[in-house]
Design a protein around this motif. Structure first.
Motif, PDB file in Angstrom:
ATOM      1  N   VAL A 134       0.842  -1.198   0.000  1.00 26.00           N
ATOM      2  CA  VAL A 134       0.000   0.000   0.000  1.00 26.00           C
ATOM      3  C   VAL A 134       0.877   1.248   0.000  1.00 26.00           C
ATOM      4  CG1 VAL A 134      -1.896   1.170   1.199  1.00 26.00           C
ATOM      5  CG2 VAL A 134      -1.603  -1.288   1.487  1.00 26.00           C
ATOM      6  N   LEU A 135       0.414   2.285  -0.702  1.00 24.85           N
ATOM      7  CA  LEU A 135       1.010   3.617  -0.637  1.00 24.85           C
ATOM      8  C   LEU A 135       0.016   4.529   0.075  1.00 24.85           C
ATOM      9  CD1 LEU A 135       2.395   3.950  -4.282  1.00 24.85           C
ATOM     10  CD2 LEU A 135       3.670   3.385  -2.196  1.00 24.85           C
ATOM     11  N   MET A 136       0.521   5.403   0.966  1.00 25.16           N
ATOM     12  CA  MET A 136      -0.356   6.260   1.766  1.00 25.16           C
ATOM     13  C   MET A 136       0.069   7.718   1.655  1.00 25.16           C
ATOM     14  SD  MET A 136       0.695   3.255   3.427  1.00 25.16           S
ATOM     15  CE  MET A 136       1.651   3.677   4.845  1.00 25.16           C
ATOM     16  N   ASP A 137      -0.866   8.606   2.003  1.00 32.54           N
ATOM     17  CA  ASP A 137      -0.639  10.038   1.904  1.00 32.54           C
ATOM     18  C   ASP A 137      -1.403  10.726   3.051  1.00 32.54           C
ATOM     19  OD1 ASP A 137       0.276  12.248  -0.112  1.00 32.54           O
ATOM     20  OD2 ASP A 137      -1.784  12.806   0.386  1.00 32.54           O
ATOM     21  N   LEU A 138      -0.773  11.734   3.674  1.00 35.49           N
ATOM     22  CA  LEU A 138      -1.433  12.513   4.724  1.00 35.49           C
ATOM     23  C   LEU A 138      -1.313  13.985   4.378  1.00 35.49           C
ATOM     24  CD1 LEU A 138      -2.815  12.375   7.608  1.00 35.49           C
ATOM     25  CD2 LEU A 138      -0.566  13.033   8.472  1.00 35.49           C
ATOM     26  N   ARG A 139      -2.456  14.662   4.373  1.00 36.51           N
ATOM     27  CA  ARG A 139      -2.489  16.097   4.072  1.00 36.51           C
ATOM     28  C   ARG A 139      -3.297  16.836   5.132  1.00 36.51           C
ATOM     29  NH1 ARG A 139      -1.655  17.130  -1.890  1.00 36.51           N
ATOM     30  NH2 ARG A 139      -1.055  15.104  -2.716  1.00 36.51           N
ATOM     31  N   ASN A 140      -2.996  18.126   5.271  1.00 37.30           N
ATOM     32  CA  ASN A 140      -3.788  18.946   6.179  1.00 37.30           C
ATOM     33  C   ASN A 140      -4.981  19.531   5.423  1.00 37.30           C
ATOM     34  OD1 ASN A 140      -2.798  21.168   4.748  1.00 37.30           O
ATOM     35  ND2 ASN A 140      -1.427  21.837   6.378  1.00 37.30           N
ATOM     36  N   GLU A 141      -5.775  20.333   6.125  1.00 36.27           N
ATOM     37  CA  GLU A 141      -7.000  20.879   5.519  1.00 36.27           C
ATOM     38  C   GLU A 141      -6.734  21.827   4.353  1.00 36.27           C
ATOM     39  OE1 GLU A 141      -5.781  23.896   8.565  1.00 36.27           O
ATOM     40  OE2 GLU A 141      -5.853  21.707   8.522  1.00 36.27           O
ATOM     41  N   LYS A 142      -5.526  22.335   4.244  1.00 34.05           N
ATOM     42  CA  LYS A 142      -5.165  23.208   3.115  1.00 34.05           C
ATOM     43  C   LYS A 142      -4.698  22.412   1.902  1.00 34.05           C
ATOM     44  CE  LYS A 142      -3.558  26.836   6.217  1.00 34.05           C
ATOM     45  NZ  LYS A 142      -2.351  27.518   6.719  1.00 34.05           N
ATOM     46  N   GLY A 143      -4.539  21.104   2.089  1.00 30.49           N
ATOM     47  CA  GLY A 143      -4.049  20.264   1.007  1.00 30.49           C
ATOM     48  C   GLY A 143      -2.542  20.099   1.006  1.00 30.49           C
ATOM     49  N   ASP A 144      -1.868  20.674   2.013  1.00 26.55           N
ATOM     50  CA  ASP A 144      -0.417  20.516   2.112  1.00 26.55           C
ATOM     51  C   ASP A 144      -0.085  19.067   2.451  1.00 26.55           C
ATOM     52  OD1 ASP A 144      -0.145  23.301   1.790  1.00 26.55           O
ATOM     53  OD2 ASP A 144      -0.225  23.639   3.953  1.00 26.55           O
ATOM     54  N   ARG A 145       0.818  18.473   1.676  1.00 26.77           N
ATOM     55  CA  ARG A 145       1.231  17.091   1.950  1.00 26.77           C
ATOM     56  C   ARG A 145       2.184  17.097   3.135  1.00 26.77           C
ATOM     57  NH1 ARG A 145       2.594  14.719  -3.113  1.00 26.77           N
ATOM     58  NH2 ARG A 145       0.600  13.667  -3.130  1.00 26.77           N
ATOM     59  N   ILE A 146       1.781  16.427   4.190  1.00 25.43           N
ATOM     60  CA  ILE A 146       2.557  16.355   5.431  1.00 25.43           C
ATOM     61  C   ILE A 146       3.507  15.159   5.404  1.00 25.43           C
ATOM     62  CG2 ILE A 146       2.397  16.130   7.954  1.00 25.43           C
ATOM     63  CD1 ILE A 146       1.239  18.795   6.747  1.00 25.43           C
ATOM     64  N   ALA A 147       3.008  14.021   4.939  1.00 27.51           N
ATOM     65  CA  ALA A 147       3.816  12.798   4.928  1.00 27.51           C
ATOM     66  C   ALA A 147       3.268  11.823   3.901  1.00 27.51           C
ATOM     67  CB  ALA A 147       3.823  12.153   6.308  1.00 27.51           C
ATOM     68  N   THR A 148       4.150  10.953   3.452  1.00 29.19           N
ATOM     69  CA  THR A 148       3.741   9.831   2.614  1.00 29.19           C
ATOM     70  C   THR A 148       4.271   8.559   3.261  1.00 29.19           C
ATOM     71  OG1 THR A 148       5.707  10.024   1.221  1.00 29.19           O
ATOM     72  CG2 THR A 148       3.726  11.179   0.468  1.00 29.19           C
ATOM     73  N   GLY A 149       3.732   7.445   2.836  1.00 26.33           N
ATOM     74  CA  GLY A 149       4.188   6.190   3.404  1.00 26.33           C
ATOM     75  C   GLY A 149       4.025   5.045   2.432  1.00 26.33           C
ATOM     76  N   ALA A 150       4.704   3.978   2.741  1.00 30.68           N
ATOM     77  CA  ALA A 150       4.573   2.717   2.011  1.00 30.68           C
ATOM     78  C   ALA A 150       4.559   1.614   3.052  1.00 30.68           C
ATOM     79  CB  ALA A 150       5.727   2.530   1.030  1.00 30.68           C
ATOM     80  N   ALA A 151       3.689   0.638   2.844  1.00 30.87           N
ATOM     81  CA  ALA A 151       3.566  -0.443   3.824  1.00 30.87           C
ATOM     82  C   ALA A 151       3.371  -1.773   3.135  1.00 30.87           C
ATOM     83  CB  ALA A 151       2.393  -0.169   4.768  1.00 30.87           C
ATOM     84  N   ALA A 152       3.758  -2.818   3.851  1.00 30.29           N
ATOM     85  CA  ALA A 152       3.471  -4.196   3.455  1.00 30.29           C
ATOM     86  C   ALA A 152       2.755  -4.840   4.626  1.00 30.29           C
ATOM     87  CB  ALA A 152       4.754  -4.951   3.128  1.00 30.29           C
ATOM     88  N   PHE A 153       1.695  -5.553   4.324  1.00 31.81           N
ATOM     89  CA  PHE A 153       0.914  -6.247   5.348  1.00 31.81           C
ATOM     90  C   PHE A 153       0.897  -7.733   5.064  1.00 31.81           C
ATOM     91  CE2 PHE A 153      -0.455  -2.092   6.293  1.00 31.81           C
ATOM     92  CZ  PHE A 153      -1.247  -2.085   7.439  1.00 31.81           C
ATOM     93  N   MET A 154       1.029  -8.540   6.119  1.00 32.05           N
ATOM     94  CA  MET A 154       0.856  -9.977   6.013  1.00 32.05           C
ATOM     95  C   MET A 154      -0.640 -10.264   6.098  1.00 32.05           C
ATOM     96  SD  MET A 154       2.206 -12.977   5.663  1.00 32.05           S
ATOM     97  CE  MET A 154       3.921 -12.693   6.009  1.00 32.05           C
ATOM     98  N   LEU A 155      -1.128 -11.089   5.196  1.00 31.85           N
ATOM     99  CA  LEU A 155      -2.536 -11.493   5.182  1.00 31.85           C
ATOM    100  C   LEU A 155      -2.593 -12.917   5.684  1.00 31.85           C
ATOM    101  CD1 LEU A 155      -3.448 -10.021   1.692  1.00 31.85           C
ATOM    102  CD2 LEU A 155      -3.605  -8.903   3.926  1.00 31.85           C
ATOM    103  N   HIS A 156      -2.920 -13.083   6.946  1.00 27.02           N
ATOM    104  CA  HIS A 156      -2.931 -14.404   7.593  1.00 27.02           C
ATOM    105  C   HIS A 156      -4.185 -15.176   7.202  1.00 27.02           C
ATOM    106  CE1 HIS A 156       0.347 -12.971  10.132  1.00 27.02           C
ATOM    107  NE2 HIS A 156      -0.350 -11.854  10.280  1.00 27.02           N
TER     108      HIS A 156
END
Length: 159
Positions: A134-156
């Motif tokens: 998964v790729l993720m994105d976090l923005r504030n109410e003005k639309g400013d990008r605060i952080a991005t992320g990438a994750a891997a999850f195990m599906l049990h």
């Protein structure tokens, strides 16, 4: 019911209850599910003093940012699983949430977490039998990008 489980009000209500109320840490952070679209899932949090990392500058704590991005990733995976391989009933679909765990999480902090309201979005880039990415994105109410992320999850236990 399985064809439209994502749009099922019972599914959405139960998932909201699980994430917003039953998971203590998500409840503590004040997470709210805003979009159940598997191609554009979204959750949000409002700024509160308890979430500050730098109280002098009024910035969101980095751990809060990471937690929100991790949570929106899990939410996105659950929605994508419901879209691609729906279960026979709502409860079985919700239980899929308990069968996944984060195995890798990378956060890029792009600028200080200033704002009154933050929105996290995610895109499932791969949904395999055992691992989801998964790729993720976090923005504030003005639309400013605060952080991005990438994750891997195990599906049990995924067939």
């Amino acid at each position: 019911m399985t064809q439209n489980i994502i749009n099922n009000p019972e599914f959405q209500g139960m998932l909201k209850m699980v994430i917003e109320e039953k998971i203590p840490f998500c409840h503590l952070l004040g997470m709210k599910l805003d979009s159940f679209d598997p191609d554009a899932p979204r959750l949000s949090i409002g700024m509160r003093d308890e979430l500050l990392g730098n109280f002098a500058q009024g910035m969101l704590h980095g751990g809060v940012i990471a937690s929100v991005l991790d949570s929106v990733a899990g939410f996105a995976i659950l929605l994508k699983m419901a879209q691609q391989s729906p279960q026979d009933d709502v409860l079985s679909q919700i239980k899929e949430f308990g069968k996944m765990s984060t195995i890798d999480l990378r956060i890029d902090y792009l600028q200080p977490g200033r704002g009154k309201h933050f929105v996290a979005t995610a895109e499932v880039t791969r949904l395999g039998k055992r691992v989801a990415n998964v790729l993720m994105d976090l923005r504030n109410e003005k639309g400013d990008r605060i952080a991005t992320g990438a994750a891997a999850f195990m599906l049990h236990g995924r067939a």
